[in-house]
Write a protein that holds these residues in place. Structure first.
Motif, PDB file in Angstrom:
ATOM      1  N   GLY A   1      17.136  20.035 -35.370  1.00 52.59           N
ATOM      2  CA  GLY A   1      15.616  20.008 -34.923  1.00 52.59           C
ATOM      3  C   GLY A   1      14.315  20.278 -35.806  1.00 52.59           C
ATOM      4  O   GLY A   1      13.627  20.705 -35.847  1.00 52.59           O
ATOM      5  N   LYS A   2      15.008  19.957 -37.005  1.00 56.31           N
ATOM      6  CA  LYS A   2      13.863  20.106 -37.736  1.00 56.31           C
ATOM      7  C   LYS A   2      12.806  19.071 -38.360  1.00 56.31           C
ATOM      8  O   LYS A   2      14.063  17.753 -38.448  1.00 56.31           O
ATOM      9  N   PRO A   3      12.008  18.859 -38.934  1.00 59.36           N
ATOM     10  CA  PRO A   3      11.457  17.654 -39.511  1.00 59.36           C
ATOM     11  C   PRO A   3      11.762  16.714 -40.221  1.00 59.36           C
ATOM     12  O   PRO A   3      12.458  16.745 -41.440  1.00 59.36           O
ATOM     13  N   ALA A   4      11.942  15.903 -39.893  1.00 56.32           N
ATOM     14  CA  ALA A   4      12.354  14.484 -41.456  1.00 56.32           C
ATOM     15  C   ALA A   4      12.510  14.551 -42.463  1.00 56.32           C
ATOM     16  O   ALA A   4      10.685  14.697 -42.350  1.00 56.32           O
TER      17      ALA A   4
ATOM     18  N   LYS B   1      10.971  28.469 -26.964  1.00 55.51           N
ATOM     19  CA  LYS B   1      11.136  27.349 -27.629  1.00 55.51           C
ATOM     20  C   LYS B   1       9.961  26.253 -27.142  1.00 55.51           C
ATOM     21  O   LYS B   1      10.740  24.587 -26.922  1.00 55.51           O
TER      22      LYS B   1
ATOM     23  N   SER C   1       6.791  21.606 -30.095  1.00 58.43           N
ATOM     24  CA  SER C   1       7.288  20.062 -30.747  1.00 58.43           C
ATOM     25  C   SER C   1       8.437  19.896 -31.062  1.00 58.43           C
ATOM     26  O   SER C   1       8.873  20.952 -31.970  1.00 58.43           O
ATOM     27  N   ARG C   2       9.415  19.203 -30.557  1.00 60.95           N
ATOM     28  CA  ARG C   2      10.602  19.315 -31.305  1.00 60.95           C
ATOM     29  C   ARG C   2      10.816  17.763 -32.159  1.00 60.95           C
ATOM     30  O   ARG C   2       9.797  16.431 -31.548  1.00 60.95           O
ATOM     31  N   CYS C   3      11.551  17.680 -32.647  1.00 59.36           N
ATOM     32  CA  CYS C   3      12.078  16.946 -33.902  1.00 59.36           C
ATOM     33  C   CYS C   3      13.696  16.321 -32.759  1.00 59.36           C
ATOM     34  O   CYS C   3      14.234  16.931 -32.991  1.00 59.36           O
ATOM     35  N   ALA C   4      13.599  14.689 -33.176  1.00 57.92           N
ATOM     36  CA  ALA C   4      14.889  14.303 -33.163  1.00 57.92           C
ATOM     37  C   ALA C   4      16.026  14.105 -34.088  1.00 57.92           C
ATOM     38  O   ALA C   4      15.907  12.728 -35.005  1.00 57.92           O
ATOM     39  N   THR C   5      16.251  15.532 -34.552  1.00 61.42           N
ATOM     40  CA  THR C   5      16.749  15.185 -35.706  1.00 61.42           C
ATOM     41  C   THR C   5      18.305  15.832 -34.914  1.00 61.42           C
ATOM     42  O   THR C   5      17.960  16.332 -34.615  1.00 61.42           O
TER      43      THR C   5
END
Length: 346
Positions: free
Chosen positions: A327-330, A317, A320-324
């Motif tokens: 962890g999924k794209p907003a 893992k 790229s990690r999303c700030a949600t």
């Protein structure tokens, strides 16, 4: 024959520079093939002009590079941390040999396979290999259970050997000091866990790809069809190995995928050779690649090795990690009604 002006100039320059007799003769030999001065009327023999190959750059066109082929080694050594030995934009092609070639001392390859540059065409970073190698050594050492007593832990009195006052001699300390009491050490061995040393997984992943690039540049990796042998005799396996790696090879590692590309005959034959190590894909490490000079790998094992190295970042893992929270794209927000009303009115 009178020496030309160019010969005298070369001889004078060589002697004035403090060179030996051997370099003086080399200077004379070079001057003999140089064009003579104008007006002398003498002819000079001309040597074929050898044009130097252009230095490799990052903008080189694609070309096929096989194991053992490298670009200008001076450029690689000068920029060893960024310049791969096979150059940039190269197509890495490895021949596939038939391992059990009966009655043939020099069997031609049965095919070729193209390997990715991100695994077999990286710059050789020695500090990464050094750190990973010592980490492997510490992990192999494991737990050390040796136990020795310090000088104050031995039974007995701690009084001095003798008094120093009015003796005229040097001071002598405790009776159980190292060198006086049998078994006492200044730095006694204690139980220790050598495997506590940590190493970043990204460093290990990079070091493995770097070592595979080293083996490719050194022509120390061979691809074969399989290790399925018809005989369990060790002498036949030795003859197959000598045909692939030569007579000066001191050790080799046989890498197979599982049970389809190797049989019991190869297992029995290789068990009697101390310089042969048989590993599966999971056993390929920086330590083994440094320990054994040649690596002989099957096509199935090579495919699995490339797949495991390429998918390792996704398993860890590292993407790229999303700030949600999940962890999924907003999701893309919807447009607010009337957001451009003022602009439309103008």
């Amino acid at each position: 024959q009178q020496p030309t002006s160019m010969t005298l100039m070369q001889r004078t320059f060589a002697i004035s520079a403090g060179l030996g007799t051997r370099r003086v003769l080399c200077a004379q030999l070079q001057a003999r093939h140089l064009p003579t001065a104008a007006g002398t009327g003498e002819t000079s023999a001309s040597l074929p002009v050898v044009l130097a190959s252009p230095k490799p750059t990052i903008h080189d066109p694609p070309r096929v590079m096989r194991p053992g082929e490298t670009v200008d080694i001076a450029t690689v050594i000068r920029n060893w941390w960024t310049f791969p030995p096979v150059g940039f934009n190269s197509i890495l092609e490895m021949p596939v040999h038939k391992f059990e070639a009966l009655g043939a001392d020099d069997a031609p390859p049965v095919g070729t396979v193209v390997v990715p540059n991100g695994i077999f065409g990286l710059p050789i970073k020695k500090e990464v290999v050094y750190k990973t190698y010592h980490w492997h050594r510490k992990m192999l050492a494991g737990y050390q259970d040796d136990m020795q007593l310090m000088k104050w832990e031995w039974p007995g009195a701690n009084r001095k050997v003798r008094s120093q006052k009015r003796s005229g001699k040097g001071r002598m300390g405790r009776r159980k000091a190292p060198g006086k009491f049998d078994g006492v050490h200044g730095h006694a061995l204690r139980p220790r866990q050598w495997a506590n040393r940590k190493c970043n997984k990204r460093i290990i992943w990079l070091a493995l790809r770097t070592m595979l690039s080293v083996k490719y540049a050194q022509d120390s990796i061979k691809v074969v069809d399989s290790f399925n042998l018809q005989s369990h005799k060790t002498k036949h396996l030795v003859r197959y190995l000598r045909r692939l790696v030569g007579k000066k090879c001191r050790s080799a590692m046989l890498v197979h995928e599982g049970h389809l590309d190797i049989n019991d005959n190869c297992r029995w034959a290789s068990a009697q050779i101390p310089s042969i190590c048989r590993e599966n894909v999971e056993g390929v490490s920086v330590y083994n690649l440094l320990k054994y000079h040649q690596v002989i790998i099957t096509e199935q094992a090579l495919t699995k090795l490339i797949r495991e190295i390429q998918t390792y970042p996704r398993k860890r893992k590292w993407g790229s990690r999303c700030a949600t929270p999940d962890g999924k794209p907003a999701p893309v927000p919807e447009k607010v009604p009337g957001w451009n009303k003022a602009w439309v009115e103008r």
